[in-house]
Design a protein around this motif. Structure first.
Motif, short mmCIF file in Angstrom:
data_model
loop_
_atom_site.label_atom_id
_atom_site.label_comp_id
_atom_site.label_asym_id
_atom_site.label_seq_id
_atom_site.Cartn_x
_atom_site.Cartn_y
_atom_site.Cartn_z
N ILE A 80 0.84 -1.20 0.00
CA ILE A 80 0.00 0.00 0.00
C ILE A 80 0.87 1.25 0.00
O ILE A 80 0.63 2.21 -0.74
N LYS A 81 1.90 1.24 0.82
CA LYS A 81 2.79 2.40 0.89
C LYS A 81 3.59 2.58 -0.39
O LYS A 81 3.88 3.71 -0.80
N GLU A 82 3.96 1.47 -1.03
CA GLU A 82 4.69 1.57 -2.30
C GLU A 82 3.84 2.23 -3.38
O GLU A 82 4.36 2.92 -4.26
N LEU A 83 2.53 2.04 -3.30
CA LEU A 83 1.62 2.66 -4.26
C LEU A 83 1.33 4.12 -3.93
O LEU A 83 0.59 4.79 -4.65
N LYS A 84 1.92 4.61 -2.83
CA LYS A 84 1.74 5.99 -2.38
C LYS A 84 0.28 6.31 -2.07
O LYS A 84 -0.19 7.43 -2.27
N ILE A 85 -0.43 5.32 -1.57
CA ILE A 85 -1.82 5.50 -1.15
C ILE A 85 -1.81 6.18 0.22
O ILE A 85 -1.05 5.79 1.12
N THR A 86 -2.65 7.19 0.38
CA THR A 86 -2.62 7.98 1.62
C THR A 86 -3.77 7.64 2.58
O THR A 86 -3.86 8.23 3.65
N SER A 87 -4.64 6.71 2.22
CA SER A 87 -5.73 6.32 3.11
C SER A 87 -5.17 5.68 4.37
O SER A 87 -4.13 5.01 4.32
N PRO A 88 -5.85 5.83 5.52
CA PRO A 88 -5.33 5.26 6.77
C PRO A 88 -5.37 3.74 6.77
O PRO A 88 -6.19 3.12 6.08
N ILE A 89 -4.47 3.15 7.57
CA ILE A 89 -4.32 1.70 7.65
C ILE A 89 -4.35 1.28 9.11
O ILE A 89 -3.61 1.82 9.94
N MET A 90 -5.21 0.31 9.42
CA MET A 90 -5.28 -0.26 10.77
C MET A 90 -4.82 -1.70 10.71
O MET A 90 -5.31 -2.49 9.90
N MET A 91 -3.87 -2.07 11.56
CA MET A 91 -3.43 -3.46 11.68
C MET A 91 -4.13 -4.09 12.88
O MET A 91 -4.30 -3.44 13.92
N MET A 92 -4.54 -5.34 12.75
CA MET A 92 -5.12 -6.05 13.90
C MET A 92 -4.46 -7.42 14.00
O MET A 92 -4.23 -8.09 13.00
N THR A 93 -4.17 -7.83 15.23
CA THR A 93 -3.43 -9.08 15.44
C THR A 93 -3.51 -9.52 16.89
O THR A 93 -3.76 -8.72 17.80
N SER A 94 -3.27 -10.81 17.08
CA SER A 94 -3.15 -11.35 18.44
C SER A 94 -1.72 -11.19 18.95
O SER A 94 -1.45 -11.40 20.13
N LEU A 95 -0.80 -10.81 18.05
CA LEU A 95 0.58 -10.58 18.47
C LEU A 95 0.65 -9.33 19.35
O LEU A 95 0.13 -8.29 18.99
N SER A 96 1.29 -9.44 20.47
CA SER A 96 1.33 -8.31 21.40
C SER A 96 2.75 -7.87 21.76
O SER A 96 2.92 -6.98 22.57
N ASP A 97 3.77 -8.51 21.14
CA ASP A 97 5.13 -8.12 21.49
C ASP A 97 5.46 -6.76 20.90
O ASP A 97 4.95 -6.37 19.85
N ILE A 98 6.32 -6.05 21.55
CA ILE A 98 6.64 -4.67 21.18
C ILE A 98 7.28 -4.60 19.80
O ILE A 98 7.10 -3.61 19.06
N ASN A 99 8.02 -5.64 19.38
CA ASN A 99 8.67 -5.61 18.07
C ASN A 99 7.66 -5.61 16.93
O ASN A 99 7.86 -4.94 15.91
N SER A 100 6.57 -6.37 17.09
CA SER A 100 5.52 -6.39 16.06
C SER A 100 4.84 -5.03 15.97
O SER A 100 4.56 -4.53 14.87
N ILE A 101 4.55 -4.45 17.12
CA ILE A 101 3.91 -3.14 17.14
C ILE A 101 4.84 -2.10 16.52
O ILE A 101 4.42 -1.27 15.70
N LYS A 102 6.12 -2.16 16.89
CA LYS A 102 7.11 -1.22 16.35
C LYS A 102 7.21 -1.36 14.84
O LYS A 102 7.24 -0.35 14.11
N LYS A 103 7.24 -2.61 14.35
CA LYS A 103 7.36 -2.84 12.91
C LYS A 103 6.16 -2.27 12.17
O LYS A 103 6.31 -1.63 11.11
#
Length: 216
Positions: free
Chosen positions: A66-89
């Motif tokens: 999405i970012k490579e296409l330079k799309i500016t619409s907002p993006i929400m990620m959802m996951t059961s992963l809760s470690d700080i590295n996933s959130i940071k990434k």
């Protein structure tokens, strides 16, 4: 407003889609990254909701696309992963919101409302333009005085995008996904001409090298 939901757990995804549809969102549900990327390249969405853990790949790859296409619409990620590295990434790749599973549907609604109100502050308003034109975002209607202008869905999508980015000129490549066509600026020019023919020559301004802008 149009939302792309990428989630491979069918029952979980269906419950989210049904809930968002009940809130009057237009939701497209997909389960795999390849189908999502193909649709993202050809269709405009106001919001992307992406699950991180997918069969065969992950939501981070779709986020990067999405970012490579330079799309500016907002993006929400959802996951059961809760470690700080996933959130940071997720945030480093450009996501705007990170929602941990499990979550209440009301929490999802509030998070979406916050994102959309920030990115599209005029989305629920009646927007007034020059020459007595007005655009009703809620009902997708353009009027001049009390006369409704007969426009196609693609023409309305172009007008909406330009209104939501009214402070700047928008380049043609930003509009490609709105017309569901190949990346050819001639298609954009055709639709701009059609809109001008139904309104007036100065309804949409153009500037060589900068793109198109709604005439406020």
């Amino acid at each position: 407003m149009k939302i792309l939901l990428l989630e491979d757990d069918f029952l979980y995804a269906s419950s989210i889609k049904d809930y968002l549809t009940s809130l009057n969102y237009e939701v497209t549900l997909l389960a795999d990254a390849d189908s999502a990327c193909e649709l993202i390249a050809s269709t405009f969405f106001h919001l992307y909701i992406l699950d991180v853990k997918l069969l065969g790949t992950n939501g981070f790859e779709v986020l990067k696309y999405i970012k490579e296409l330079k799309i500016t619409s907002p993006i929400m990620m959802m996951t059961s992963l809760s470690d700080i590295n996933s959130i940071k990434k997720a945030y480093e790749l450009g996501c705007n919101e990170y929602l941990k599973k499990p979550f209440e549907l009301d929490e999802l609604k509030f998070r979406i409302n916050e994102l959309l109100s920030h990115f599209y502050p005029d989305i629920n308003n009646l927007f007034y333009l020059k020459n007595n034109y007005s655009y009703d975002f809620k009902n997708k209607i353009l009027k001049q005085d009390d006369k409704i202008i007969d426009l196609t869905l693609i023409e309305l999508n172009i007008i909406e995008y330009l209104l939501l980015n009214k402070t700047r000129f928008c380049k043609a490549d930003e509009l490609f996904t709105l017309v569901n066509m190949q990346n050819d600026e001639s298609y954009i020019r055709v639709y701009i001409r059609r809109i001008r023919a139904k309104t007036n020559e100065n309804f949409i301004l153009s500037k060589r090298g900068f793109g198109y802008k709604i005439n406020e």
